[in-house]
Design an enzyme around this catalytic site. Structure first.
Site, PDB file in Angstrom:
ATOM      1  N   SER A  69       0.840  -1.195   0.000  1.00 53.40           N
ATOM      2  CA  SER A  69       0.000   0.000   0.000  1.00 53.40           C
ATOM      3  C   SER A  69       0.878   1.249   0.000  1.00 53.40           C
ATOM      4  O   SER A  69       1.985   1.242   0.549  1.00 53.40           O
ATOM      5  CB  SER A  69      -0.906   0.009   1.229  1.00 53.40           C
ATOM      6  OG  SER A  69      -1.702  -1.157   1.268  1.00 53.40           O
TER       7      SER A  69
HETATM    8  N1  SAH Z   1      -0.537  -4.061   3.838  1.00 50.82           N
HETATM    9  C1  SAH Z   1      -0.019  -4.903   2.788  1.00 50.82           C
HETATM   10  C2  SAH Z   1      -1.038  -5.030   1.688  1.00 50.82           C
HETATM   11  C3  SAH Z   1      -0.764  -6.114   0.732  1.00 50.82           C
HETATM   12  S1  SAH Z   1      -2.003  -6.270  -0.529  1.00 50.82           S
HETATM   13  C4  SAH Z   1       1.265  -4.299   2.274  1.00 50.82           C
HETATM   14  O1  SAH Z   1       1.382  -3.083   2.315  1.00 50.82           O
HETATM   15  O2  SAH Z   1       2.126  -5.046   1.805  1.00 50.82           O
HETATM   16  C5  SAH Z   1      -3.268  -7.171   0.296  1.00 50.82           C
HETATM   17  C6  SAH Z   1      -2.872  -8.474   0.905  1.00 50.82           C
HETATM   18  O3  SAH Z   1      -4.070  -9.099   1.383  1.00 50.82           O
HETATM   19  C7  SAH Z   1      -2.239  -9.468  -0.058  1.00 50.82           C
HETATM   20  O4  SAH Z   1      -0.999  -9.879   0.453  1.00 50.82           O
HETATM   21  C8  SAH Z   1      -3.244 -10.614  -0.113  1.00 50.82           C
HETATM   22  O5  SAH Z   1      -2.650 -11.877  -0.286  1.00 50.82           O
HETATM   23  C9  SAH Z   1      -3.926 -10.485   1.227  1.00 50.82           C
HETATM   24  N2  SAH Z   1      -5.231 -11.135   1.305  1.00 50.82           N
HETATM   25  C10 SAH Z   1      -6.233 -11.132   0.395  1.00 50.82           C
HETATM   26  N3  SAH Z   1      -7.266 -11.884   0.820  1.00 50.82           N
HETATM   27  C11 SAH Z   1      -6.927 -12.361   2.044  1.00 50.82           C
HETATM   28  C12 SAH Z   1      -7.551 -13.209   3.007  1.00 50.82           C
HETATM   29  N4  SAH Z   1      -8.769 -13.745   2.795  1.00 50.82           N
HETATM   30  N5  SAH Z   1      -6.900 -13.488   4.135  1.00 50.82           N
HETATM   31  C13 SAH Z   1      -5.652 -12.981   4.385  1.00 50.82           C
HETATM   32  N6  SAH Z   1      -5.007 -12.195   3.524  1.00 50.82           N
HETATM   33  C14 SAH Z   1      -5.619 -11.879   2.363  1.00 50.82           C
END
Ligand code: SAH
Length: 220
Positions: A69
């Site tokens: 993000s």
């Molecule tokens: N805050 C993180 C955001 C990563 S993008 C950063 O800045 O790196 C969103 C993340 O949510 C991804 O890694 C994806 O795999 C995860 N995600 C999506 N659906 C999910 C679920 N049901 N349970 C856990 N994680 C999930």
């Protein structure tokens, strides 16, 4: 300055200060959040080839079709989650590269973070260990289910969008607690749900863009 001294290690503190100044002009006012983001080296959370862009106000790829993000969205969600007070136990859904997790670790007594993609979690774990953030627990699992054992949480933050409010997570929110997440399938908006003794109140804020939440886990 010779090449040896112009590496990211030398410039990152300065670049970070510029990032904090930019966040202020973008409207972030919570000094505790700004201090936390000043303390965490964002460049170690992205691939080396992207490190020079780590402090730009953009989301960057972190593999598996996911993104870290942008600094602004991390600051904005942290500020909304904190709402001016120290957090006790926090649940993050979607650890990704672990950057927001590291920021949250400065803002809360305990942070639990759930990620569905195994290899992302492994890398996040290595980075958080490097930073010696000992108040963080990472779990491989489906965030839609939350974590029933350490619940209830004073704050819950989702880094991926859901079409509807995930009710299992609401049940894990303590009275006095707050959940911050991107809501919607086509258009998404930041949503804040507060749990008080009367029940739940929902506030919709600005439009945002996140990857969608996906049910189930991915090994590998
Ligand atoms: N805050 C993180 C955001 C990563 S993008 C950063 O800045 O790196 C969103 C993340 O949510 C991804 O890694 C994806 O795999 C995860 N995600 C999506 N659906 C999910 C679920 N049901 N349970 C856990 N994680 C999930």
């Amino acid at each position: 300055m010779n090449a040896h001294h112009s590496g990211i290690g030398m410039t990152s503190q300065r670049t970070r200060v510029r990032m904090i100044e930019r966040l202020r002009t973008q409207g972030i006012v919570d000094e505790v959040v700004l201090a936390a983001m000043n303390a965490i080296p964002r460049h170690i959370f992205v691939e080396e080839i992207l490190a020079s862009r780590a402090y730009d106000d953009v989301a960057l790829p972190i593999n598996f079709g996911q993104t870290i993000s942008s600094p602004f969205i991390v600051a904005r969600m942290s500020e909304l989650l904190r709402a001016g007070s120290t957090l006790g136990r926090v649940l993050e859904i979607g650890s990704g590269c672990g950057y927001q997790t590291a920021v949250l670790a400065q803002l809360a007594r305990e942070v639990y973070s759930v990620e569905r993609i195994g290899p992302l979690l492994t890398r996040a774990r290595i980075r958080l260990r490097q930073l010696r953030l000992n108040n963080v627990r990472l779990k491989h699992g489906d965030g839609f289910l939350g974590l029933s054992e350490p619940a209830p949480f004073d704050g819950i933050v989702l880094s991926a969008a859901t079409a509807h409010t995930p009710h299992q997570l609401l049940e894990q929110l303590a009275v006095g607690g707050r959940m911050v997440f991107p809501k919607g399938s086509g258009e998404q908006f930041l949503c804040v749900i507060e749990h008080n003794s009367q029940g739940y109140t929902e506030t919709m804020l600005e439009e945002v863009r996140f990857v969608p939440m996906v049910p189930g886990i991915l090994k590998g």
